[in-house]
Design an enzyme around this catalytic site. Structure first.
Site, PDB file in Angstrom:
ATOM      1  N   GLU A 166     -22.169  31.803 -68.857  1.00  0.00           N
ATOM      2  CA  GLU A 166     -22.469  32.048 -67.534  1.00  0.00           C
ATOM      3  C   GLU A 166     -21.521  33.386 -67.277  1.00  0.00           C
ATOM      4  OE1 GLU A 166     -24.953  29.183 -66.530  1.00  0.00           O
ATOM      5  OE2 GLU A 166     -23.238  28.998 -68.114  1.00  0.00           O
ATOM      6  N   TYR A 168     -18.064  34.195 -67.870  1.00  0.00           N
ATOM      7  CA  TYR A 168     -16.754  34.073 -67.646  1.00  0.00           C
ATOM      8  C   TYR A 168     -16.138  34.555 -69.087  1.00  0.00           C
ATOM      9  CZ  TYR A 168     -17.809  31.396 -63.499  1.00  0.00           C
ATOM     10  OH  TYR A 168     -18.345  30.854 -62.492  1.00  0.00           O
ATOM     11  N   ARG A 216     -19.575  25.112 -74.034  1.00  0.00           N
ATOM     12  CA  ARG A 216     -20.715  25.219 -73.380  1.00  0.00           C
ATOM     13  C   ARG A 216     -20.958  26.789 -73.659  1.00  0.00           C
ATOM     14  NH1 ARG A 216     -22.726  24.449 -66.866  1.00  0.00           N
ATOM     15  NH2 ARG A 216     -24.344  25.641 -66.917  1.00  0.00           N
ATOM     16  N   HIS A 254     -23.698  35.103 -64.464  1.00  0.00           N
ATOM     17  CA  HIS A 254     -23.852  35.324 -62.898  1.00  0.00           C
ATOM     18  C   HIS A 254     -24.108  36.700 -62.435  1.00  0.00           C
ATOM     19  CE1 HIS A 254     -22.451  31.240 -62.304  1.00  0.00           C
ATOM     20  NE2 HIS A 254     -21.378  31.380 -62.615  1.00  0.00           N
ATOM     21  N   GLN A 341     -28.545  25.948 -51.053  1.00  0.00           N
ATOM     22  CA  GLN A 341     -27.796  26.339 -49.765  1.00  0.00           C
ATOM     23  C   GLN A 341     -26.580  25.738 -49.406  1.00  0.00           C
ATOM     24  OE1 GLN A 341     -30.766  26.208 -46.655  1.00  0.00           O
ATOM     25  NE2 GLN A 341     -32.406  26.768 -47.890  1.00  0.00           N
TER      26      GLN A 341
END
Length: 676
Positions: A166, A168, A216, A254, A341
């Site tokens: 992701e 990081y 991961r 991201h 949301q």
């Protein structure tokens, strides 16, 4: 009745056994960062363990302050951190589930001034430029990871997950997208992977063999200068050799401009990349991303594409997902619709995470549905999501509930949303509520309009007004012309011309524009191959392209569309933080002309007259679609001072129509029903 034998089969790891193949993936909840919130965090995880999940992974916990996501974020670097974490591990172990603590170092993604990275290159999603880690800093960070894992073991965790995807910190070392070092920590993949491999070795040396280490790994970076699949496989093999027990799947950074988890992404869109890596390693591998129903999960396992399936948001939506699957009650699963949301949008705003379709998520100690000792006769007027939420919660507590709906079906505004391309998952929410209405014994009366006299004559002591909204009409010269349609008429199938002006650029305006860009379609998700072409995702699991990206191929739109708004702010600024960019990108690449600061003057046979940038202008369009807000329907509510026999309450769009908000509507319905 379908068998889910593979999904429910235990996984033996030699020194321990996980009771099934379901992993609750890591998701930051906003409760990890303060010790006084750990009782709530424990209740949140306990609910999922009670619901049958085999393995749970916590939200990210930093090994040091440089790794904080936000100032004073959750950290595990002292024995003083152990007591609150024991609340969590004890709560999960009571129900036979295993739990891993995720160690996450944010690197350049941190929203705090201590950020560090492999190279001093600023991230597009953080205001702080990172400091490049020195050799000494790197070695001390590796030790911090090992100490963090050792303390996690003392806190009762069954293992740790090392966050290496992701985008990081570890990903920032693994990929040339950020890592531009020339020392032994940069350069070719053998050097770039040295940092994560040394972290795994240090943790294994510290915690011993009988402790799960899950890693991961990013299988698809989806950024320029990202890794190829050959490099991913090299890293996976090295991690296995270094001592990893389980390999988890990460997809996309991201900052990537390819959606990976929003509702328009096809289910299990990335599982073939997991299957490819599985061929090269012998440790179990976990598939992830857009797996939300048991049929999908079972097929992944049955076809040997993965050994476990990871879901995070689906277990926010329904904590009892596994137990419902095991007892063949799949129709009762409250399905995650991947709207983001209340989960990711909240997380990225540093708000507590919850779930649009399940407001109890993250609030298990506060929103409690206790059986009532005084059953009441309750009327719910309106069968949209607010009304269905209130009706089902009230009925589950033992009240006698009657739901009145003026149309031929329940669902309200969700019946419009479900026909928008990419929002097919909204069908699942309507299905869930219909099942719950039946299971909880709600008396549903369709095609029934009621007034106060009828309700009070029938003896209802409590009346919940959930009558929703109607589209706001356009009030300019010519607005009654036949070519002027409401969004409701369009989404119900009204005929629309080839040149269209959409008035109003809120969420509905964007939805209608996307609906009109493509030919009429059946309520089926976009085929995976078509989605991959549109977003430039390399479909070859053994991809050689950087980061698994290729040039996107965009089909020509079937209509020419103008999207207009009165406000001078950028169009779509009010859309969701983690999904709004996807909708804006869709309209932009399909040639939608977006105009702001527009004044609407008149509708004529020639089209729509507007004023833009101080000049009158004619848009020669065939159809004008009005998405300029809604008006509450609240005729049933008594006027102030008016006496009534029953108690009246108002929720959802009927209460506030300024912005249609299903999250608020479902939450208001549940909270009210929990109080009655």
């Amino acid at each position: 009745m379908t068998s889910y034998a593979n999904l429910l089969k235990p996984l033996h790891l030699g020194f321990t056994t996980i009771k099934n193949r379901v992993v609750m993936g890591s998701m930051h909840t906003g409760l990890e960062d303060r010790f006084y919130n750990y009782p709530k965090l424990a209740a949140y995880f306990e609910e999922r363990a009670k619901g049958g999940v085999g393995l749970i992974v916590t939200g990210g916990i930093s090994p040091n302050r440089q790794g904080w996501l936000a100032p004073a974020g959750g950290t595990m670097n002292s024995l003083f951190d152990v007591p609150q974490h024991r609340l969590v591990t004890h709560a999960v172990h009571k129900h036979g589930s295993k739990i891993l603590m995720q160690i996450l170092h944010a690197g350049r993604y941190g929203y705090q001034p201590f950020v560090v990275s492999s190279t001093a290159i600023k991230s597009p999603i953080s205001p702080f430029k990172p400091r490049q880690l020195s050799e000494k800093n790197i070695l001390s960070t590796i030790e911090d990871y090992a100490q963090c894992a050792d303390i996690a073991k003392k806190a009762g965790y069954d293992g740790v997950e090392i966050m290496g995807s992701e985008g990081y910190l570890i990903n920032q070392f693994l990929s040339s997208h950020v890592n531009q070092r020339t020392d032994r920590w940069g350069g070719d993949i053998e050097n770039r992977m040295r940092f994560p491999v040394e972290i795994v070795k240090a943790i294994r040396a510290k915690v011993g063999e009988k402790f799960i280490i899950c890693f991961r790994l990013s299988l698809l970076d989806l950024v320029h200068d990202g890794n190829t699949m050959q490099e991913v496989v090299i890293v996976a093999k090295a991690l296995e050799k270094a001592g990893v027990t389980l390999l988890n799947t990460g997809i996309g950074w991201h900052e990537a401009r390819v959606p990976t988890i929003v509702t328009s992404v096809p289910r299990a869109a990335f599982v073939d990349y997991t299957a490819h890596v599985k061929q090269h390693i012998s440790i179990p591998i976990i598939a992830s991303n857009r797996i939300n129903m048991p049929e999908t999960a079972e097929e992944i396992l049955a076809t040997g594409k993965a050994d476990m399936v990871q879901m995070a948001r689906p277990l926010l939506a329904d904590a009892f997902w596994v137990n419902k699957t095991a007892t063949n009650r799949v129709d009762e699963i409250n399905t995650c619709i991947a709207c983001n949301q209340a989960c990711l949008d909240h997380a990225f705003k540093n708000k507590r995470v919850s779930c649009l379709v399940n407001p109890r998520a993250g609030h298990e100690t506060e929103l409690v549905y206790l059986k009532t000792k005084q059953p009441k006769r309750i009327a719910v007027v309106g069968g949209g999501v607010a009304g269905m939420s209130a009706a089902t919660v009230a009925a589950s507590r033992g009240h006698a509930v009657t739901l009145f709906e003026a149309t031929s079906d329940v669902g309200g505004q969700f019946n419009f949303a479900k026909v928008v391309p990419g929002k097919e998952e909204f069908h699942e929410t309507i299905r869930y509520f219909k099942v719950q209405l039946e299971k909880t014994g709600v008396d549903v009366r369709l095609n029934t309009r009621v007034n106060r006299e009828q309700l009070e004559r029938e003896g209802f002591g409590e009346v919940i007004v959930a009558t929703g909204v109607i589209p706001r009409a356009l009030k300019i010269e010519g607005s009654n012309a036949p070519q002027v349609l409401s969004y409701a008429q369009v989404l119900k199938g009204a005929e629309v011309g080839q040149k269209v002006a959409v008035i109003g650029a809120g969420g509905i305006g964007f939805d209608v524009s996307e609906f009109l860009l493509k030919p009429p379609h059946q309520p089926q998700p976009q085929p995976l191959a078509e989605w991959q072409r549109e977003w430039g995702v390399d479909p070859d699991p053994n991809y050689i392209s950087e980061g698994g990206m290729q040039p996107p191929v965009v089909e020509l739109p079937v209509r020419q569309i103008y999207l207009l708004q009165r406000k001078t702010t950028p169009l779509g600024i009010g859309l969701g933080k983690t999904s709004g960019w996807v909708h804006r990108a869709q309209l932009k690449k399909h040639g939608v002309r977006m105009l702001r600061g527009v004044q609407y003057k008149a509708v004529t046979d020639e089209g729509l007259w507007i004023e833009h940038n101080g000049q009158d202008q004619l848009l020669r369009v065939d159809t004008i679609v009005v998405c300029a807000g809604q008006e509450s329907v609240k005729d049933l509510m008594p006027k102030e001072g008016e006496s009534t026999i029953a108690n009246y309450y108002i929720i959802g769009g009927a209460k506030l129509a300024a912005e249609l908000d299903a999250k608020r509507a479902i939450k208001e319905g549940a909270e009210l029903a929990a109080r009655l």
